[in-house]
Structures are given as structure tokens and as C-alpha cells.
Write an enzyme that holds these catalytic residues in place. Structure first.
Site, PDB file in Angstrom:
ATOM      1  N   HIS A 123     -16.000  -3.658   8.298  1.00  0.00           N
ATOM      2  CA  HIS A 123     -15.562  -2.503   9.121  1.00  0.00           C
ATOM      3  C   HIS A 123     -14.040  -2.476   9.286  1.00  0.00           C
ATOM      4  CE1 HIS A 123     -19.816  -2.216  10.447  1.00  0.00           C
ATOM      5  NE2 HIS A 123     -19.724  -3.528  10.440  1.00  0.00           N
ATOM      6  N   SER A 175      11.050   5.520  -3.724  1.00  0.00           N
ATOM      7  CA  SER A 175      11.021   6.893  -3.227  1.00  0.00           C
ATOM      8  C   SER A 175      12.363   7.534  -3.534  1.00  0.00           C
ATOM      9  CB  SER A 175      10.762   6.875  -1.721  1.00  0.00           C
ATOM     10  OG  SER A 175      11.272   8.048  -1.126  1.00  0.00           O
ATOM     11  N   LYS A 227      11.725   2.084   0.192  1.00  0.00           N
ATOM     12  CA  LYS A 227      10.313   2.117  -0.236  1.00  0.00           C
ATOM     13  C   LYS A 227      10.054   1.379  -1.558  1.00  0.00           C
ATOM     14  CE  LYS A 227       7.227   4.294   1.409  1.00  0.00           C
ATOM     15  NZ  LYS A 227       7.028   5.729   1.455  1.00  0.00           N
ATOM     16  N   GLU A 230      -2.485   3.104  -6.737  1.00  0.00           N
ATOM     17  CA  GLU A 230      -2.906   4.433  -6.264  1.00  0.00           C
ATOM     18  C   GLU A 230      -3.377   5.293  -7.432  1.00  0.00           C
ATOM     19  OE1 GLU A 230      -0.067   5.133  -2.396  1.00  0.00           O
ATOM     20  OE2 GLU A 230       0.839   5.252  -4.354  1.00  0.00           O
TER      21      GLU A 230
END
Ligand code: ARG
Length: 487
Positions: free
Chosen positions: A178, A306, A312, A319
Site C-alpha cells: 500500500h 530540464s 533537475k 518514464e
């Protein structure tokens, strides 16, 4: 309301149909007075994607010609010339010198036409054959080879993950259910969980490869042929044979053979499951890579920056892999929807089967390669992992087990530990720092050694049953996978 616009479009398309005859369509032009319109050629061609199976098409044609000669339908010399011509064409294709023509529709007609130009005897090649059994055969050869390629790529990734597990045997991290801290595991145990998933994928592709290993050639367009062919001979020549007995395997019904696309479904399903596995693995990495977790460091070569935020370092490769799984599921849906409600046997709809299958193959191959390279260069941040796994609540279940060993029924033990958790929250004291008396009050059967439960070494040492994350188990699993992957 006037519909002038609609009218215009209609006129334009009917104008295209009435195009003047150019060249007669070589393979099936006999009964037509007009060639297909430019628009129809553009719409119906598949050579822009099915040229990918040229080498299988050529292998199929060579075997077919050899069989025709063996059966006395063409001469040995004719078969020899056809075979040589096909080799020359394959070389031209491999050297990038072959000129694919969309007006010849597909890979089959492109190759046959080019062959006929250099070997006139090739006019006999399509004897006792249709593009329907030809394409079914080519694609089965493609799937057999694609499955082997995917299996090798999966094994490469598994090896990289076993190495990663091996070098992080001593790194303990919280395991999550969870998305809540549950119980301690080792980074190695987590890597080996991924290896298990991938092993099932490899097996799934073996199953698909087995299913593909049946030769449809000789089924013709739908009902076979009147000519005295030998289907077993072609099957044998093309390697559609039983691995153990070397007996050739052929399809049992000519109608099913040209209509069946089960292997497409199974292959795309196997790719989808693999994609979903990779996607779940990527999600683990993406979470571990957040500043909040910071369990892992990802290689610069597979992360991106980025354009706006200079600090970043984004886990784009992971992804993208997570995103690719959607595409793989989409490809499976394409095949399923394509076949649903399609009457037997071959219908041209089926030409749409290939882009989805080729795309799934290409995408799983590159995903596996990317993950394998990332796995080689990714590392665990030991300090951050140690900090997270030091949470004593991860061993609350071990305390319940300790009570059980002292004669408390598990349901009561669970309740007692729950009360101790609540007490530690109330007192703002870690559970392992509670007073002995607090514990004895909740569980009179507890001994003075109750605090020993909160040692990670003990927790892992007590998990040495098969499948558990104990250090000896982990070592033997690593050894087992190494043996299996090297054999
Ligand atoms: N390009 C076709 C396909 O991929 C080959 C089979 C064509 N058969 C036919 N009857 N038009 O499905």
C-alpha cells in the site's frame, strides 16, 4: 443547407478511380481492364512495413522451390536458378540496393517480380502457393526468430539484475505494501523479485515460439492445391520440426491455416505482460529516485535535465519505458480487435496485423536494452537506505511472532503489538525504546529479551526459509540464477 464541399470530395475520388491504365499489375492483373488507382495503391500497399520480413519470405520461397523440384513439378535446374536468384536479391536487400515499389503492393510481389526479371524460370515459383499461406509462413518464421531475440534480451537484463543484486546483498531497504513501510527486505531480494518476473516472461516467449512452430505452406489460398506437393518436405526445410524427434510439423486445416492469427495475439500479449513488468520495475526505480526516498542514483547517460530548472535530473528512460507499456497494450488490442468477428478465412483486414506485431517487437527489444544498461550503471545510496530501514516499526510483525513463540495466539499478539504501537505514538518514543514494564503490562508472556527483536541482523537471519530474504537464501538464489542463465 448546401453540401458543396462534400460533392467536391466525391468528384475528386471518383476521378482518381478513372485513371488511365499505366502498367498491368503483374501478379493478378489478368482479369482487370484498369490498374488500381494511385490512391488505392497508396492505401493498400504494405511493402513500407512488410519489407521487414524479406529474409523470411526468401527462405520460404527457396524451400518451396526445392520442394516443387523434389516433387517433379519444376526441374532441379529451375529450382537451382530460382534459389540463386533469391540469394542475389537477398544480398541486394541487405546491401540497401533493392528498390521497393509500392505499386507492387507487398514484400511478396516485390521479390517475385524482381526475381522474374533476372530469372525467367521464377514464373513457376508461385505454383501451388498463395500469398495467403505465404504470409502466414513468413510471419511464423518471423515470430520464431523474434521470440528467440526477445528471450536473449530478457536474459541479458536478468544477468544485469543478478549482478546488481549481488553487489547490493548487504543493502537493506523497507519493503512496501500500500506504499506504506511494511517489512525490511534487501535490495538484492527486490532485484531478484524482478528477475522472477522476467523469467516468467522468457517462458511465455518460449511458449509463443512453440506455437509458431507449425508450417502453413501448402494451404494455398484456402483449400490447398490439386498439384502433387509434399508439405512435410517444405516444413522440414524451413525448420518447422519437433525439437525432440525432428519430425516436420504442418497445420491440419487449410482454412484455419490462412485465417489463424493466434500467434500474433500471443506474441503481442507476451510483449504486453513484459511491458507491464518493466513498467512496474520502472515505477519502483522512479519512486526510489525521488528526493523523498533517494534510495538510488541513476546514471547520467540515461537521465535528462530540464530546459528550465537547472537542478533537475529526470528519470526519463524509466518514464519512457513505463509509457511504452501503454503502446504495447495498444498493439495487443489492435490484433484482438482486428480478428474479432472476422469471417474465415483470409480477409485483407489481416494486413493490418503486421505493424502492431513489428512495433511490439521493436519496442520490447529497445526497452530491455535500455533497462539492462541502466541496471549496470545504477547504484544504491547506502546511507539513505540504512536510514529508512532503521525504522523499528518495520519489525512490529517480528515482535508479534516473538509473542507467538512464547505461547500467545497470533490474533492476540497482533492486538498487543498494535497497542504498543499506539503507546509509542502517544509517548513519542520509538517502539523499541518503550519501558520493559510497558511491554510486560501489554504482554505478560514477554521476556526480558523482547528488545532483541529490533535487530535487522536477527530479522534477516530468521528468514532463511525458501523464498525469503535471508542472506543465505539470497546468496543461493543468486547462484541458482547465475547457473540457469549461463547454461
Ligand atoms: N500483404 C498481404 C497481407 O499482409 C499479403 C496477403 C495478400 N493476400 C491477398 N489475398 N490479397 O495480408
Amino acid at each position: 443547407m448546401k453540401k458543396a464541399g462534400m460533392k467536391k470530395i466525391r468528384q475528386k475520388s471518383s476521378g482518381a478511380v478513372a485513371a488511365k491504365p499505366k502498367k498491368e499489375q503483374a501478379s493478378w492483373g489478368g482479369r482487370f481492364s484498369f490498374p488500381p488507382s494511385e490512391l488505392m495503391l497508396k492505401f493498400g500497399e504494405s511493402v513500407s512495413f512488410d519489407s521487414a520480413i524479406a529474409k523470411f519470405d526468401i527462405a520460404g520461397s527457396k524451400a518451396h522451390a526445392q520442394m516443387l523440384a523434389k516433387c517433379g513439378i519444376i526441374t532441379k535446374e529451375e529450382a537451382g536458378k530460382i534459389s540463386k536468384g533469391l540469394d542475389a536479391i537477398l544480398k541486394r536487400i541487405q546491401d540497401g540496393e533493392f528498390k521497393w515499389k509500392t505499386e507492387l503492393e507487398d514484400v511478396h510481389m516485390n521479390i517475385e517480380q524482381a526475381l522474374t526479371e533476372i530469372v525467367p524460370e521464377a514464373a513457376k515459383l508461385h505454383t501451388a502457393r498463395s500469398r495467403n499461406d505465404q504470409v502466414a509462413t513468413d510471419m511464423r518464421l518471423f515470430f520464431k526468430s523474434a521470440c528467440s531475440d526477445v528471450i536473449s534480451a530478457i536474459k541479458k537484463l536478468m544477468r544485469a539484475l543478478v549482478d546488481l543484486a549481488d553487489s547490493n546483498k548487504g543493502v537493506y531497504i523497507p519493503g512496501y505494501t500500500h506504499m506504506q513501510r511494511a517489512q525490511p527486505v534487501s535490495a538484492a531480494h527486490h532485484m531478484l523479485a524482478w528477475v522472477e518476473m522476467l523469467a516468467r516472461d522468457a517462458e511465455r516467449f518460449e511458449f509463443v515460439r512453440d506455437g509458431a512452430n507449425v508450417c502453413p505452406l501448402g494451404s494455398g489460398a484456402i483449400a490447398g492445391t490439386t498439384l502433387p506437393i509434399d508439405r512435410f518436405e517444405t516444413a522440414r526445410l524451413l525448420g518447422f520440426v519437433d525439437e525432440a524427434s525432428s519430425d516436420p510439423i504442418v497445420t491440419g486445416n487449410s482454412m484455419d491455416a490462412v485465417a489463424d492469427r493466434d500467434t500474433f495475439m500471443e506474441f503481442c500479449f507476451a510483449c504486453s505482460v513484459l511491458g507491464i513488468h518493466l513498467s512496474r520495475m520502472c515505477e519502483d526505480v522512479i519512486i526510489w529516485n525521488t528526493s523523498e526516498f533517494a534510495f538510488v542514483r541513476l546514471p547520467d547517460a540515461f537521465t535528462t535535465g530540464s530546459s528550465l530548472m537547472p537542478q533537475k535530473k529526470n528519470p526519463d528512460s524509466f518514464e519512457l519505458m513505463r509509457g511504452k507499456s501503454a503502446r504495447l497494450i495498444g498493439n495487443l488490442n489492435t490484433i484482438l480487435a482486428l480478428c474479432k468477428g472476422l469471417p474465415l478465412t483470409y480477409n485483407r483486414d489481416l494486413q493490418e496485423d503486421k505493424p502492431a506485431a513489428f512495433d511490439s517487437f521493436g519496442q520490447v527489444c529497445i526497452c530491455l536494452e535500455v533497462f539492462a544498461q541502466c541496471a549496470c550503471d545504477m547504484s544504491f545510496n547506502r546511507a539513505k537506505c540504512a536510514e529508512a530501514v532503521a525504522d523499528p516499526l518495520l519489525l512490529a510483525t517480528d515482535l508479534a511472532d516473538y509473542f507467538v513463540m512464547r505461547g500467545v495466539p497470533f490474533r492476540e499478539a497482533h492486538h498487543m503489538v498494535g497497542r504498543l504501537v499506539a503507546l509509542s505514538e502517544k509517548k513519542s518514543t520509538p517502539i523499541n525504546k518503550l519501558e520493559d514494564d510497558d511491554v510486560f503490562q501489554v504482554c505478560p508472556k514477554a521476556g526480558k529479551d523482547w528488545r532483541d527483536v529490533f535487530s535487522l541482523d536477527r530479522a534477516f537471519a530468521m528468514r532463511e526459509k525458501v523464498g525469503m530474504p535471508g542472506p543465505r537464501q539470497t546468496k543461493s538464489q543468486i547462484r541458482l540464477w547465475r547457473d540457469l542463465l549461463d547454461s
